[in-house]
Design a protein around this motif. Structure first.
Motif, PDB file in Angstrom:
ATOM      1  N   SER A   1       7.570 -50.881  35.258  1.00  0.00           N
ATOM      2  CA  SER A   1       9.023 -50.750  35.314  1.00  0.00           C
ATOM      3  C   SER A   1       9.712 -52.106  35.387  1.00  0.00           C
ATOM      4  O   SER A   1      10.706 -52.338  34.690  1.00  0.00           O
ATOM      5  N   LEU A   2       9.198 -53.013  36.222  1.00  0.00           N
ATOM      6  CA  LEU A   2       9.836 -54.322  36.362  1.00  0.00           C
ATOM      7  C   LEU A   2       9.716 -55.148  35.087  1.00  0.00           C
ATOM      8  O   LEU A   2      10.695 -55.755  34.630  1.00  0.00           O
ATOM      9  N   VAL A   3       8.522 -55.187  34.500  1.00  0.00           N
ATOM     10  CA  VAL A   3       8.322 -55.983  33.284  1.00  0.00           C
ATOM     11  C   VAL A   3       9.123 -55.405  32.124  1.00  0.00           C
ATOM     12  O   VAL A   3       9.838 -56.132  31.420  1.00  0.00           O
ATOM     13  N   ALA A   4       9.013 -54.101  31.917  1.00  0.00           N
ATOM     14  CA  ALA A   4       9.732 -53.472  30.802  1.00  0.00           C
ATOM     15  C   ALA A   4      11.239 -53.609  30.980  1.00  0.00           C
ATOM     16  O   ALA A   4      11.957 -53.940  30.031  1.00  0.00           O
TER      17      ALA A   4
ATOM     18  N   VAL B   1       6.082 -49.462  24.498  1.00  0.00           N
ATOM     19  CA  VAL B   1       6.779 -48.236  24.103  1.00  0.00           C
ATOM     20  C   VAL B   1       8.112 -48.124  24.834  1.00  0.00           C
ATOM     21  O   VAL B   1       9.140 -47.779  24.228  1.00  0.00           O
ATOM     22  N   TYR B   2       8.115 -48.416  26.123  1.00  0.00           N
ATOM     23  CA  TYR B   2       9.359 -48.339  26.884  1.00  0.00           C
ATOM     24  C   TYR B   2      10.387 -49.356  26.375  1.00  0.00           C
ATOM     25  O   TYR B   2      11.583 -49.055  26.283  1.00  0.00           O
TER      26      TYR B   2
ATOM     27  N   ALA C   1      17.410 -49.382  32.924  1.00  0.00           N
ATOM     28  CA  ALA C   1      16.085 -49.501  32.313  1.00  0.00           C
ATOM     29  C   ALA C   1      14.984 -49.254  33.338  1.00  0.00           C
ATOM     30  O   ALA C   1      13.987 -48.572  33.049  1.00  0.00           O
ATOM     31  N   PHE C   2      15.150 -49.794  34.538  1.00  0.00           N
ATOM     32  CA  PHE C   2      14.130 -49.623  35.574  1.00  0.00           C
ATOM     33  C   PHE C   2      13.960 -48.152  35.938  1.00  0.00           C
ATOM     34  O   PHE C   2      12.831 -47.645  36.030  1.00  0.00           O
ATOM     35  N   VAL C   3      15.064 -47.463  36.163  1.00  0.00           N
ATOM     36  CA  VAL C   3      14.994 -46.054  36.558  1.00  0.00           C
ATOM     37  C   VAL C   3      14.381 -45.210  35.448  1.00  0.00           C
ATOM     38  O   VAL C   3      13.582 -44.295  35.704  1.00  0.00           O
ATOM     39  N   GLN C   4      14.737 -45.509  34.193  1.00  0.00           N
ATOM     40  CA  GLN C   4      14.158 -44.765  33.076  1.00  0.00           C
ATOM     41  C   GLN C   4      12.645 -44.948  33.014  1.00  0.00           C
ATOM     42  O   GLN C   4      11.899 -43.990  32.815  1.00  0.00           O
ATOM     43  N   CYS C   5      12.193 -46.170  33.193  1.00  0.00           N
ATOM     44  CA  CYS C   5      10.746 -46.434  33.164  1.00  0.00           C
ATOM     45  C   CYS C   5      10.054 -45.842  34.385  1.00  0.00           C
ATOM     46  O   CYS C   5       8.942 -45.313  34.280  1.00  0.00           O
ATOM     47  N   TRP C   6      10.686 -45.941  35.523  1.00  0.00           N
ATOM     48  CA  TRP C   6      10.078 -45.479  36.775  1.00  0.00           C
ATOM     49  C   TRP C   6       9.866 -43.964  36.770  1.00  0.00           C
ATOM     50  O   TRP C   6       8.857 -43.463  37.265  1.00  0.00           O
ATOM     51  N   ASN C   7      10.820 -43.230  36.210  1.00  0.00           N
ATOM     52  CA  ASN C   7      10.765 -41.764  36.257  1.00  0.00           C
ATOM     53  C   ASN C   7      10.138 -41.135  35.017  1.00  0.00           C
ATOM     54  O   ASN C   7       9.941 -39.912  34.995  1.00  0.00           O
ATOM     55  N   GLU C   8       9.835 -41.911  33.989  1.00  0.00           N
ATOM     56  CA  GLU C   8       9.383 -41.349  32.713  1.00  0.00           C
ATOM     57  C   GLU C   8       7.997 -40.719  32.841  1.00  0.00           C
ATOM     58  O   GLU C   8       7.069 -41.322  33.374  1.00  0.00           O
ATOM     59  N   LEU C   9       7.860 -39.494  32.355  1.00  0.00           N
ATOM     60  CA  LEU C   9       6.595 -38.768  32.439  1.00  0.00           C
ATOM     61  C   LEU C   9       6.026 -38.426  31.069  1.00  0.00           C
ATOM     62  O   LEU C   9       4.819 -38.530  30.855  1.00  0.00           O
ATOM     63  N   PHE C  10       6.888 -38.036  30.124  1.00  0.00           N
ATOM     64  CA  PHE C  10       6.426 -37.499  28.851  1.00  0.00           C
ATOM     65  C   PHE C  10       5.530 -38.477  28.100  1.00  0.00           C
ATOM     66  O   PHE C  10       4.408 -38.140  27.682  1.00  0.00           O
ATOM     67  N   LEU C  11       5.989 -39.714  27.931  1.00  0.00           N
ATOM     68  CA  LEU C  11       5.192 -40.710  27.219  1.00  0.00           C
ATOM     69  C   LEU C  11       3.998 -41.164  28.044  1.00  0.00           C
ATOM     70  O   LEU C  11       2.899 -41.355  27.511  1.00  0.00           O
ATOM     71  N   ALA C  12       4.214 -41.327  29.352  1.00  0.00           N
ATOM     72  CA  ALA C  12       3.128 -41.812  30.213  1.00  0.00           C
ATOM     73  C   ALA C  12       1.964 -40.831  30.233  1.00  0.00           C
ATOM     74  O   ALA C  12       0.797 -41.237  30.163  1.00  0.00           O
ATOM     75  N   ILE C  13       2.259 -39.547  30.312  1.00  0.00           N
ATOM     76  CA  ILE C  13       1.179 -38.567  30.373  1.00  0.00           C
ATOM     77  C   ILE C  13       0.499 -38.404  29.017  1.00  0.00           C
ATOM     78  O   ILE C  13      -0.639 -37.935  28.929  1.00  0.00           O
ATOM     79  N   THR C  14       1.176 -38.808  27.955  1.00  0.00           N
ATOM     80  CA  THR C  14       0.589 -38.736  26.613  1.00  0.00           C
ATOM     81  C   THR C  14      -0.341 -39.909  26.347  1.00  0.00           C
ATOM     82  O   THR C  14      -1.425 -39.746  25.772  1.00  0.00           O
ATOM     83  N   PHE C  15       0.056 -41.103  26.785  1.00  0.00           N
ATOM     84  CA  PHE C  15      -0.690 -42.309  26.450  1.00  0.00           C
ATOM     85  C   PHE C  15      -1.632 -42.777  27.561  1.00  0.00           C
ATOM     86  O   PHE C  15      -2.464 -43.642  27.319  1.00  0.00           O
ATOM     87  N   ILE C  16      -1.478 -42.235  28.757  1.00  0.00           N
ATOM     88  CA  ILE C  16      -2.289 -42.689  29.889  1.00  0.00           C
ATOM     89  C   ILE C  16      -3.124 -41.529  30.412  1.00  0.00           C
ATOM     90  O   ILE C  16      -2.591 -40.477  30.790  1.00  0.00           O
ATOM     91  N   ASP C  17      -4.432 -41.738  30.443  1.00  0.00           N
ATOM     92  CA  ASP C  17      -5.335 -40.731  30.991  1.00  0.00           C
ATOM     93  C   ASP C  17      -6.304 -41.349  31.988  1.00  0.00           C
ATOM     94  O   ASP C  17      -6.930 -40.646  32.768  1.00  0.00           O
TER      95      ASP C  17
END
Length: 274
Positions: A75-78, A142-143, A200-216
């Protein structure tokens, strides 16, 4: 009549405040209840015995500390990259008249209207080809790509509220365009920059759809992905979910508190320097 209207307004605002804060209060109380009291009837609005077992489970049986660090890093970097690109891009769109500027703005606006899931398949294949699946760097990219257009549009709007005369006065005094931007415009723009960073921070911090798709991978999971694992086919671990929610809210609250002070300090700094 004036006192009656003031009293009515206070009652309405107080009721609205209670409605807004009650979910947060209930999450906090749930995180402090023993498992036997979470579904007890009648409802208990305060735990009979305060316990921190759900918080202990988070850090004892799950790598929640790793998830928290991953979310903070991403979140901080993005958000930082998005804000920096938005500052430069917004300045370009607001101050320079070049061929295709309208087309660029239109393209940025159109990207905000396209549902994200439409690009999910090609994006997943691209991430796979670049070997960026299960990598925090890939999620950051992606973010950044997702948020840069909107951040640029926001910054352009803030720049257009800053008089060009401020820059011209600095340039008359011998400053270059870049120096005038950094020393005069940027200080005046601090509220806008802070607002863009928070968004931007809040969007990255709370984002689930992309994270659950690309991170396992367990090592690369963020907090939303980890919290999603509390939901199973037959049950939901409400105690751990509530404890994780409380912890995940704290960094955002700290950031808002810090940025709020920064915004107040930056409201007039640029005008004084100009």
């Amino acid at each position: 009549m004036r006192h009656l209207a003031t009293a009515a307004k206070a009652v309405v605002l107080g009721a609205w405040l209670l409605i807004t804060l009650f979910p947060l209060y209930w999450i906090l109380v749930t995180s402090l209840k023993p498992k036997s009291e979470i579904f007890s009837m009648p409802l208990k609005y305060w735990p009979g015995e305060v316990t921190f077992e759900h918080y202990e489970e988070l850090f004892s049986f799950a790598d929640f500390g790793v998830y928290l660090l991953n979310s903070l890093t991403v979140s901080l970097v993005a958000a930082g990259v998005v804000t920096a690109v938005g500052v430069l891009g917004g300045y370009t769109l607001a101050r320079f008249d070049f061929p295709g500027r309208g087309a660029v703005m239109l393209a940025f606006l159109v990207t905000q209207m396209i549902p994200l899931f439409i690009a999910l398949g090609p994006l997943y294949l691209l991430m796979s080809d670049l070997d960026l699946l299960n990598r925090l760097a890939g999620l950051m990219l992606v973010y950044v790509a997702m948020l840069v257009p909107f951040a640029t549009i926001i910054m352009r709007g803030f720049y257009e509220r800053v008089p060009v005369a401020l820059e011209e006065a600095a340039q008359v005094d011998g400053a270059s365009r870049l120096a005038a931007m950094v020393r005069v415009v940027i200080p005046v723009m601090l509220p806008g920059i802070a607002a863009t960073f928070i968004f931007a921070f809040v969007q990255c911090w709370n984002e689930l759809f992309l994270a659950i798709t690309f991170i396992d991978s367990e090592d690369a999971k963020t907090i939303p992905v980890a919290m999603n694992s509390f939901i199973t086919q037959y049950d939901i671990d409400w105690g751990s979910m509530a404890a994780a929610t409380v912890i995940s809210v704290l960094p955002t609250l700290v950031l808002f508190a810090a940025i709020r002070r920064y915004i107040v300090e930056g409201l007039t700094a640029g005008a004084v320097k100009g």
